[in-house]
Design a protein around this motif. Sequence first.
Motif, mmCIF file in Angstrom:
data_model
loop_
_atom_site.group_PDB
_atom_site.id
_atom_site.type_symbol
_atom_site.label_atom_id
_atom_site.label_comp_id
_atom_site.label_asym_id
_atom_site.label_seq_id
_atom_site.Cartn_x
_atom_site.Cartn_y
_atom_site.Cartn_z
ATOM 1 N N SER A 213 -6.672 10.528 10.102
ATOM 2 C CA SER A 213 -7.561 9.956 9.096
ATOM 3 C C SER A 213 -6.808 9.671 7.791
ATOM 4 O O SER A 213 -6.988 8.608 7.175
ATOM 5 C CB SER A 213 -8.725 10.918 8.830
ATOM 6 O OG SER A 213 -9.564 10.426 7.814
ATOM 7 N N ILE A 214 -5.944 10.585 7.368
ATOM 8 C CA ILE A 214 -5.162 10.396 6.142
ATOM 9 C C ILE A 214 -4.199 9.225 6.292
ATOM 10 O O ILE A 214 -4.052 8.400 5.382
ATOM 11 C CB ILE A 214 -4.383 11.685 5.790
ATOM 12 C CG1 ILE A 214 -5.360 12.780 5.359
ATOM 13 C CG2 ILE A 214 -3.359 11.423 4.688
ATOM 14 C CD1 ILE A 214 -4.706 14.132 5.135
ATOM 15 N N ARG A 215 -3.557 9.140 7.452
ATOM 16 C CA ARG A 215 -2.602 8.043 7.680
ATOM 17 C C ARG A 215 -3.298 6.695 7.606
ATOM 18 O O ARG A 215 -2.766 5.738 7.019
ATOM 19 C CB ARG A 215 -1.926 8.211 9.051
ATOM 20 C CG ARG A 215 -0.934 7.117 9.404
ATOM 21 C CD ARG A 215 0.240 7.137 8.453
ATOM 22 N NE ARG A 215 1.185 6.077 8.762
ATOM 23 C CZ ARG A 215 1.097 4.835 8.318
ATOM 24 N NH1 ARG A 215 0.067 4.483 7.556
ATOM 25 N NH2 ARG A 215 2.000 3.932 8.638
ATOM 26 N N ARG A 216 -4.473 6.589 8.157
ATOM 27 C CA ARG A 216 -5.214 5.336 8.103
ATOM 28 C C ARG A 216 -5.658 5.019 6.669
ATOM 29 O O ARG A 216 -5.650 3.865 6.247
ATOM 30 C CB ARG A 216 -6.427 5.411 9.031
ATOM 31 C CG ARG A 216 -6.057 5.363 10.503
ATOM 32 C CD ARG A 216 -7.248 5.587 11.389
ATOM 33 N NE ARG A 216 -6.892 5.400 12.795
ATOM 34 C CZ ARG A 216 -7.641 5.776 13.815
ATOM 35 N NH1 ARG A 216 -8.819 6.341 13.585
ATOM 36 N NH2 ARG A 216 -7.249 5.575 15.050
ATOM 37 N N ARG A 217 -6.027 6.053 5.933
ATOM 38 C CA ARG A 217 -6.453 5.823 4.556
ATOM 39 C C ARG A 217 -5.272 5.362 3.696
ATOM 40 O O ARG A 217 -5.428 4.505 2.824
ATOM 41 C CB ARG A 217 -7.049 7.114 3.978
ATOM 42 C CG ARG A 217 -7.639 6.942 2.579
ATOM 43 C CD ARG A 217 -8.681 5.848 2.563
ATOM 44 N NE ARG A 217 -9.056 5.470 1.202
ATOM 45 C CZ ARG A 217 -9.608 4.315 0.884
ATOM 46 N NH1 ARG A 217 -9.846 3.411 1.823
ATOM 47 N NH2 ARG A 217 -9.933 4.048 -0.357
ATOM 48 N N LEU A 218 -4.102 5.906 3.951
ATOM 49 C CA LEU A 218 -2.910 5.480 3.214
ATOM 50 C C LEU A 218 -2.590 4.015 3.499
ATOM 51 O O LEU A 218 -2.177 3.278 2.598
ATOM 52 C CB LEU A 218 -1.717 6.364 3.587
ATOM 53 C CG LEU A 218 -1.761 7.802 3.046
ATOM 54 C CD1 LEU A 218 -0.655 8.639 3.678
ATOM 55 C CD2 LEU A 218 -1.637 7.809 1.529
#
Length: 327
Positions: A213-218
């Motif tokens: 989820s964090i990678r996609r948000r970045l």
Amino acid sequence: MFSTIAATPAQYCALATERSVTDGEQPILGMLISIRNRLAALKKDRGNYYRPNDIVGLYNELLDQVKALDRVRAKEQHDDDTYKNRVDSVLDECFQLFSLFYLALGKNKEIPATYVQLVTIMQNFELFNETGIYTDADLEPFQKRLAEIRQLVDAEVAKEDEDDRSDDCEFPKPEVLLVSRRLRQCEKELGVLEEATRVICNDLMPIYEELVSIRRRLTALSFVEHDVATVEAKELQRRLIEIDDLRVNDRFVNADDGTVAEGQTQVVGLLEECFDCLHDLMAEGSAVSKDLMPLYDRLMEIRIQLEKLLLTSRWTLRETDLWSYQV
């Protein structure tokens, strides 16, 4: 693929080992190219509605060529799932076009309509495999759709088995053979993707899903103005540091007994990728002089445009679409 669709990374690798077209397949290739060109002309004709008789007539011509190809391949012992040459590529283009026509005509429940769906599913699987950024929840819609297509194919095969096999009837139908082949390829790739997440233990799975989820948000923040993106990026940075602090001697351990948790490679690799992406995001423009800022802004604009092309047009991108970005 359509003539305008760029090959995936896996397909680019396959081009190097693609087999040559045999003498027996040359006439079939010529007919397939003719059918593809006529289909493409129909697709581009926006001024007229598609006439089912035209589509069905071309489709029957295609099936005749598929039958001829099956006979040639069987004779030459080239009938396994991995064998591929230009004939297969053109045949794939034809079936994708026919699949789209069937969908446009409302024939969603018929076998040909599923072909382009299987192609799209495989492209998504290749993207998951390439990036490694996915969870079991991401695979669930594809699992469900593949199961539905499997039921449709199995029902068609069972129906054929119940019919009387007259002399002028060939079983199984060519379209069922082609869709079945695509379906097997998708099911095999799905199994590979499922196995990759299966090695992650239960203790690490919540961390892995949060990192995805964090990678996609970045990635999404890379399209936002730098000053605005930095605010949220700092929050994500704090969370990444908290996750990193959970490691003991650089390893994640099981909560109950302190042993090394299974799935280290996947989780640590994704954590490091998040940190790299975060660093790039926060460093953008921080060390650029005023004289170079106009050039930097233009380069950033080009980068954002290219990244948008990657996300929105990955499977329809042509080489000519990139010419305007070359120096």
